[in-house]
Design a protein around this motif. Structure first.
Motif, short mmCIF file in Angstrom:
data_model
loop_
_atom_site.label_atom_id
_atom_site.label_comp_id
_atom_site.label_asym_id
_atom_site.label_seq_id
_atom_site.Cartn_x
_atom_site.Cartn_y
_atom_site.Cartn_z
N UNK A 138 0.85 -1.19 0.00
CA UNK A 138 0.00 0.00 0.00
C UNK A 138 0.88 1.25 0.00
N UNK A 139 0.57 2.19 -0.87
CA UNK A 139 1.41 3.38 -1.01
C UNK A 139 0.54 4.62 -1.17
N UNK A 140 1.17 5.76 -0.98
CA UNK A 140 0.58 7.03 -1.39
C UNK A 140 1.54 7.68 -2.38
N UNK A 141 0.99 8.38 -3.36
CA UNK A 141 1.82 9.04 -4.37
C UNK A 141 2.19 10.42 -3.84
N UNK A 142 3.49 10.65 -3.66
CA UNK A 142 3.97 11.90 -3.08
C UNK A 142 4.58 12.83 -4.11
N UNK A 143 5.06 12.28 -5.19
CA UNK A 143 5.73 13.10 -6.21
C UNK A 143 5.40 12.55 -7.58
N UNK A 144 5.21 13.48 -8.53
CA UNK A 144 4.75 13.06 -9.86
C UNK A 144 5.27 14.07 -10.86
N UNK A 164 7.80 8.76 -10.60
CA UNK A 164 6.87 8.61 -9.48
C UNK A 164 7.64 8.49 -8.18
N UNK A 165 7.23 9.24 -7.18
CA UNK A 165 7.75 9.13 -5.83
C UNK A 165 6.65 8.58 -4.93
N UNK A 166 6.86 7.41 -4.38
CA UNK A 166 5.84 6.72 -3.60
C UNK A 166 6.30 6.58 -2.15
N UNK A 167 5.36 6.70 -1.23
CA UNK A 167 5.65 6.42 0.18
C UNK A 167 4.87 5.19 0.59
#
Length: 210
Positions: A138-144, A164-167
């Motif tokens: 499970x991730x959230x998209x932090x940078x695009x 894509x930067x994912x946390x």
């Protein structure tokens, strides 16, 4: 030209967004798997100091990948979607991950016009980063960021790179009733099992060398 018969079939990485209010999840398969995947783990120390040896929770993990999109093959085979829109649909599917649903915006606008102080709660989808069967996170998209490298005569992008930067969302970020909680816990248990296998292999190698 057919591939060499002995070549193993490579699984495709993907992002999947599961919204409880939408019956069909959004699935974004990577057209080409990224050549590199960068991961960074920041430990959560019990006392916050640099010498902490016990940890209050899972580390904060970030993942950075660069996804390539290319409509060239579709244009050569006269695929209707590629001919009319290039890679716009694929870009839209990725961009949708960082937009609030338009239905929520419309509902809140209507409620505000009626003088209501109630708003539709900002419940977002569960986004999963899938990188093989052993990494479903499970991730959230932090940078695009998007670099469009070529366009057709209608200015539709036909080649693009998406960074894509994912946390990663761990059990410390998700409540016990959240479906992502169980997914991350399963991932951590699998990691512990693999670490145990590595320890057994290393011990056996050391004993055989002595």
């Amino acid at each position: 030209m057919s591939a060499f018969p002995g070549t193993p079939r490579t699984l495709k990485g993907a992002l999947v967004a599961i919204d409880p209010l939408v019956p069909v999840p959004t699935v974004v398969l990577f057209q080409y798997n990224p050549h590199t995947l960068t991961r960074q783990l920041e430990a959560r120390g019990a006392d916050g100091g640099p010498a902490a040896t016990s940890y209050t929770g899972a580390p904060v993990e970030t993942i950075n990948v660069e996804v390539e999109l290319d409509a060239t093959d579709g244009l050569e085979t006269q695929d209707p979607l590629a001919v009319s829109l290039g890679v716009h649909p694929q870009l839209a599917a990725l961009e949708k991950l960082v937009y609030p649903p338009s239905a929520r915006i419309i509902a809140n606008t209507v409620l505000a016009a009626l003088g209501s102080i109630e708003v539709v709660p900002p419940q977002g989808p569960l986004i999963l980063f899938i990188w093989g069967p052993r990494r479903v996170l499970p991730v959230s998209v932090k940078q695009f960021s998007i670099v469009e490298e070529a366009h057709d005569p209608q200015l539709n992008p036909i080649r693009a790179r998406v960074s894509l930067g994912l946390r990663v969302l761990s059990t410390d970020d998700l409540g016990p009733m959240h479906p992502g909680h169980a997914l991350f816990l399963a991932h951590q248990i699998a990691k512990e099992v693999m670490a145990g296998l590595a320890s057994v292999t290393s011990t056996a190698s050391a004993l055989s060398a002595s």
